[in-house]
Scaffold this active site. Sequence first.
Site, PDB file in Angstrom:
ATOM      1  CG  HIS A  98       1.768  -6.690 -18.190  1.00 25.51           C
ATOM      2  ND1 HIS A  98       0.917  -7.187 -17.224  1.00 25.51           N
ATOM      3  CD2 HIS A  98       0.976  -6.155 -19.149  1.00 25.51           C
ATOM      4  CE1 HIS A  98      -0.337  -6.970 -17.582  1.00 25.51           C
ATOM      5  NE2 HIS A  98      -0.332  -6.332 -18.742  1.00 25.51           N
ATOM      6  CG  HIS A 100       0.271  -2.456 -21.910  1.00 22.68           C
ATOM      7  ND1 HIS A 100      -0.381  -3.295 -22.789  1.00 22.68           N
ATOM      8  CD2 HIS A 100      -0.144  -2.785 -20.667  1.00 22.68           C
ATOM      9  CE1 HIS A 100      -1.166  -4.097 -22.099  1.00 22.68           C
ATOM     10  NE2 HIS A 100      -1.039  -3.812 -20.810  1.00 22.68           N
TER      11      HIS A 100
END
Length: 132
Positions: A98, A100
């Site tokens: 992922h 940010h």
Amino acid sequence: MSCVFCLIKNGEISSRKVYEDDKVFAILDISQATKGHTLVMPKEHYESIFDIPTDLYLHLQSVAQMLAKKIVKNLGALGCNILNNNGDAAGQVVKHFHLHIIPRYENDDITIESVDHSKDYDKDEIFKEVLK
């Protein structure tokens, strides 16, 4: 134990989804390090940058760029950091790739620093090792 992001993707844990297409989705980070802190991730489970297929990685980056532009504009941020941690040593907590997006504001108390170790390493040797 199931991956928390896979549980979110499957609707087993609630989230505030801000974007979704057939390959990726984005949610507001529960911690909100700053207002608008968003996570962008693939729907399919890949642990880190070392596992994710290049075409999916590029698509994810494209989505992160699009969202970063909207977040900065719509929330009045002054800029943003786009961060990714890979492996325990890099601080990866959730083992699902992922990114940010952390919007930056004046006096937001976020500090990202690096230390100059340029005198500690032989750059020519590093260059040779990287290109092996």
